[in-house]
Design a protein around this motif. Structure first.
Motif, mmCIF file in Angstrom:
data_model
loop_
_atom_site.group_PDB
_atom_site.id
_atom_site.type_symbol
_atom_site.label_atom_id
_atom_site.label_comp_id
_atom_site.label_asym_id
_atom_site.label_seq_id
_atom_site.Cartn_x
_atom_site.Cartn_y
_atom_site.Cartn_z
ATOM 1 N N ILE A 1 -4.683 -6.937 -7.244
ATOM 2 C CA ILE A 1 -3.846 -7.935 -6.565
ATOM 3 C C ILE A 1 -4.627 -8.614 -5.440
ATOM 4 C CG2 ILE A 1 -1.713 -8.344 -5.276
ATOM 5 C CD1 ILE A 1 -0.476 -5.968 -6.667
ATOM 6 N N HIS A 2 -5.239 -7.822 -4.567
ATOM 7 C CA HIS A 2 -5.917 -8.403 -3.409
ATOM 8 C C HIS A 2 -7.386 -8.705 -3.636
ATOM 9 C CE1 HIS A 2 -2.355 -7.768 -1.231
ATOM 10 N NE2 HIS A 2 -2.507 -6.519 -0.942
ATOM 11 N N LYS B 1 -8.014 8.626 -7.136
ATOM 12 C CA LYS B 1 -6.874 7.859 -6.631
ATOM 13 C C LYS B 1 -7.399 6.743 -5.711
ATOM 14 C CE LYS B 1 -4.903 11.620 -5.207
ATOM 15 N NZ LYS B 1 -4.006 12.746 -4.867
ATOM 16 N N THR B 2 -6.820 5.553 -5.878
ATOM 17 C CA THR B 2 -7.293 4.379 -5.146
ATOM 18 C C THR B 2 -6.389 4.057 -3.973
ATOM 19 O OG1 THR B 2 -8.053 3.490 -7.249
ATOM 20 C CG2 THR B 2 -7.905 1.945 -5.417
ATOM 21 N N ILE B 3 -7.015 3.831 -2.809
ATOM 22 C CA ILE B 3 -6.224 3.416 -1.643
ATOM 23 C C ILE B 3 -6.857 2.152 -1.080
ATOM 24 C CG2 ILE B 3 -5.318 4.116 0.628
ATOM 25 C CD1 ILE B 3 -6.618 6.879 -1.429
ATOM 26 N N ILE B 4 -6.030 1.140 -0.794
ATOM 27 C CA ILE B 4 -6.550 -0.088 -0.200
ATOM 28 C C ILE B 4 -5.792 -0.468 1.070
ATOM 29 C CG2 ILE B 4 -7.589 -1.102 -2.252
ATOM 30 C CD1 ILE B 4 -5.148 -2.613 -2.786
ATOM 31 N N GLU B 5 -6.366 -1.439 1.820
ATOM 32 C CA GLU B 5 -5.883 -1.874 3.142
ATOM 33 C C GLU B 5 -6.413 -0.920 4.213
ATOM 34 O OE1 GLU B 5 -3.729 -4.466 4.347
ATOM 35 O OE2 GLU B 5 -4.100 -5.308 2.363
ATOM 36 N N VAL C 1 -4.064 1.462 6.116
ATOM 37 C CA VAL C 1 -3.480 2.437 5.196
ATOM 38 C C VAL C 1 -4.517 3.517 4.879
ATOM 39 C CG1 VAL C 1 -2.427 2.749 2.900
ATOM 40 C CG2 VAL C 1 -1.893 0.722 4.232
ATOM 41 N N GLU D 1 -4.998 5.952 7.861
ATOM 42 C CA GLU D 1 -3.908 6.925 7.966
ATOM 43 C C GLU D 1 -3.994 7.953 6.837
ATOM 44 O OE1 GLU D 1 -0.447 6.460 9.878
ATOM 45 O OE2 GLU D 1 -0.669 4.393 10.550
ATOM 46 N N TYR D 2 -4.405 7.499 5.655
ATOM 47 C CA TYR D 2 -4.569 8.424 4.519
ATOM 48 C C TYR D 2 -5.638 9.472 4.839
ATOM 49 C CZ TYR D 2 -5.871 10.236 -0.042
ATOM 50 O OH TYR D 2 -6.160 11.080 -1.086
ATOM 51 N N GLU E 1 -4.347 12.008 7.266
ATOM 52 C CA GLU E 1 -3.349 12.938 6.717
ATOM 53 C C GLU E 1 -3.937 13.872 5.670
ATOM 54 O OE1 GLU E 1 -0.281 10.183 5.517
ATOM 55 O OE2 GLU E 1 0.422 9.928 7.578
ATOM 56 N N ARG F 1 -0.661 1.876 16.721
ATOM 57 C CA ARG F 1 -0.440 1.054 15.530
ATOM 58 C C ARG F 1 -0.138 -0.394 15.913
ATOM 59 N NH1 ARG F 1 3.336 5.713 12.978
ATOM 60 N NH2 ARG F 1 1.825 6.715 11.607
ATOM 61 N N LYS G 1 -2.506 -3.673 15.016
ATOM 62 C CA LYS G 1 -1.964 -4.864 14.363
ATOM 63 C C LYS G 1 -2.332 -6.106 15.191
ATOM 64 C CE LYS G 1 2.141 -6.012 11.805
ATOM 65 N NZ LYS G 1 3.424 -6.554 12.030
ATOM 66 N N ILE H 1 6.778 -0.152 12.263
ATOM 67 C CA ILE H 1 6.238 0.852 13.183
ATOM 68 C C ILE H 1 7.401 1.598 13.856
ATOM 69 C CG2 ILE H 1 4.866 1.166 15.299
ATOM 70 C CD1 ILE H 1 3.069 -1.145 14.300
ATOM 71 N N PRO I 1 0.065 12.630 1.038
ATOM 72 C CA PRO I 1 -0.667 11.527 1.674
ATOM 73 C C PRO I 1 -0.873 10.311 0.780
ATOM 74 C CG PRO I 1 -1.724 13.600 2.222
ATOM 75 C CD PRO I 1 -0.666 13.916 1.223
ATOM 76 N N TYR I 2 -1.114 10.518 -0.508
ATOM 77 C CA TYR I 2 -1.322 9.381 -1.403
ATOM 78 C C TYR I 2 -0.027 8.595 -1.585
ATOM 79 C CZ TYR I 2 -2.331 6.540 -5.469
ATOM 80 O OH TYR I 2 -2.469 5.474 -6.313
ATOM 81 N N MET J 1 0.764 4.688 -0.586
ATOM 82 C CA MET J 1 1.381 3.699 -1.483
ATOM 83 C C MET J 1 2.564 3.022 -0.797
ATOM 84 S SD MET J 1 -0.285 3.261 -4.175
ATOM 85 C CE MET J 1 -1.650 3.471 -3.048
ATOM 86 N N ARG K 1 3.085 2.642 2.415
ATOM 87 C CA ARG K 1 2.605 1.761 3.490
ATOM 88 C C ARG K 1 1.947 0.521 2.915
ATOM 89 N NH1 ARG K 1 0.387 6.919 6.352
ATOM 90 N NH2 ARG K 1 2.005 7.354 7.888
#
Lengths: 223, 227
Positions: free
Chosen positions: A52-53, A64-68, A71, A74-75, A78, A97, A101, B70, B91-92, B96, B98
């Motif tokens: 998409i982006h 597993k894919t994480i974007i942004e 995000v 924070e992933y 955690e 946060r 931003k 927030i 976490p995953y 997703m 977010r």
């Protein structure tokens, strides 16, 4: 940690968005494979992982894919719980946060817009940028870093974007944006950042970066 | 916790203000709702959010928390032992939620908002096409996140449900203005069912504006020249 984790990061050497992810992974002591992307010629991997982006950074963790970037940060925090990146207190967390931003939306907008203008049109944007940086100045009062005694989320976000990206562009243009006189806390913070190994290891090489930012500013101006 | 401890500065028509209201309802946290007058900003708002001067602002023991998503996370963190968790535990899955909330604000809502300001028929058609493409992404996101349950967050409404669901009344106003069903059961069956479940939730019903009232309000703030 200790497990056989497969971590890949797709990024760009000059991008503060992927640089900040590297800072976080280094803080957590997570080894990763770095894959350099070319925005003019995006890899099929990038297009598959972020259809998409189509943007970096992209983190891949055990498939597993994480974007942004926010995000992803924070992933990371955690998933690997030692050496926390975000503040523990909910109110401090919300402030971090909100300011992150502010950096990535407001400061980035006026900051990059200021590169587009010739000397005449610039003054207003420069003043607007300074007004926003005042928010960061206030937050740093009485602290070594945004994270307190150690670097964290907001240090990575603001650090990758302002002193080690936008300031290099302003330097290239001969603009003194964030003077020590008007922003003593900010300047003290930048000096302290330069003492932190994981920050120094994860910022683009200075001279090459200034040239790159100059070219980018020229492109924006001629668009 | 005394209700005077928690205040929310907002306005009935704002979808962003709905977000923390739903979250506070889900956590059974009583709060004082301080309604801003449309067209002016109160001293308290200007003092509490001096940088952006925008609603919503949550005041918890006089400490201001800004930015709707927030604030929702703040509510979840602060009243963590009350009511269900607003974000998944993995976490995953949290990433997703977010990611999609950011997509909704940065892309989907920007397009939705542009419809009521759109000029000619061509522009309106383009906006609708973009919204429907976005809905297709969200349909898939819903199937992935919900894992067969009624909400993005599973059995209960959560962060991502709130992030999208808050726009449903404005979506209906837009559908009326467009004379076109943008959220279509035929094209996005799961998302459509979710929307119905969301609107019927007891935490949502008291704060979701009535479509007719919102449509009247929209006419006031988006005056349109007669076609």
């Amino acid at each position: 940690m200790g497990k056989n984790e497969e971590v890949k990061l797709l990024g760009i050497w000059a991008s503060p968005f992927s640089r900040r992810i590297e800072m976080a992974l280094k803080l957590k002591g997570v080894s990763y494979e770095y894959l350099e992307e070319d925005l003019e010629n995006k890899s099929s991997l990038l297009l598959t992982l972020s259809p998409i982006h189509k943007k970096i950074p992209v983190l891949v963790h055990n498939g597993k894919t994480i974007i942004e970037s926010h995000v992803i940060l924070e992933y990371i925090d955690e998933t690997w719980k030692h050496n926390p990146i975000l503040p523990q207190d909910p109110f401090q967390r919300s402030k971090a946060r909100v300011l992150a931003k502010l950096v990535d939306e407001q400061i980035v907008n006026v900051g990059f817009a200021s590169l587009a203008k010739t000397e005449k049109g610039r003054e207003v944007l420069i003043e607007q940028t300074r007004e926003l940086i005042k928010c960061l100045e206030k937050e740093l009062a009485g602290k070594d870093y945004f994270g307190g005694k150690t670097v964290g989320f907001l240090d990575f976000v603001a650090g990758s974007m302002i002193p080690f990206c936008l300031e290099r562009a302003w330097e290239g243009m001969g603009v003194e944006m964030i003077t020590e006189k008007k922003f003593p806390e900010y300047n003290k913070w930048v000096k302290k950042l330069k003492e932190v190994e994981i920050i120094v290891d994860c910022i683009p090489p200075r001279e090459k970066h200034i040239i790159h930012m100059n070219k980018m500013a020229e492109r924006i101006r001629s668009a | 916790m005394a209700s005077s401890d928690v205040k929310l500065i907002g306005a009935w028509a704002s979808p962003f203000v709905m977000r923390p209201r739903i979250a506070l309802n889900l956590k059974s946290v009583p709060y004082e709702f301080l309604q801003e007058t449309f067209g002016s900003k109160s001293e308290l708002l200007l003092k509490s959010n001096p940088v952006h001067k925008k609603i919503p602002v949550l005041l918890h023991a006089d400490k201001p928390v800004c930015e709707s998503n927030i604030i929702v996370e703040y509510i979840d963190d602060t009243w963590s032992s009350s009511g269900p968790s607003l974000l998944p535990s993995d976490p995953y899955d949290r990433a997703m939620a977010r990611f999609w909330a950011a997509y909704i604000d940065e892309k989907w809502f920007v397009v939705l908002r542009s419809f009521l300001k759109a000029g000619g028929e061509e522009e309106k058609k383009s906006v609708i096409a973009q919204l429907e493409e976005g809905n297709a992404f969200l349909e898939k996101a819903f199937i992935d996140c919900s894992k067969g349950k009624p909400f993005f967050n599973g059995d209960n409404i959560g962060y991502l449900d709130i992030a999208l669901g808050c726009f449903l009344a404005w979506l209906r106003v837009t559908e009326l203005a467009a004379s076109h069903k943008i959220l279509d059961e035929a094209k996005t069956p799961s998302l459509s069912k979710w929307a119905e479940n969301f609107c019927n939730d007891p935490a949502v019903k008291p704060v979701m504006p009535e479509t007719a009232k919102l449509a009247e309000f929209a006419k006031k703030i988006f005056p349109r020249p007669e076609a």
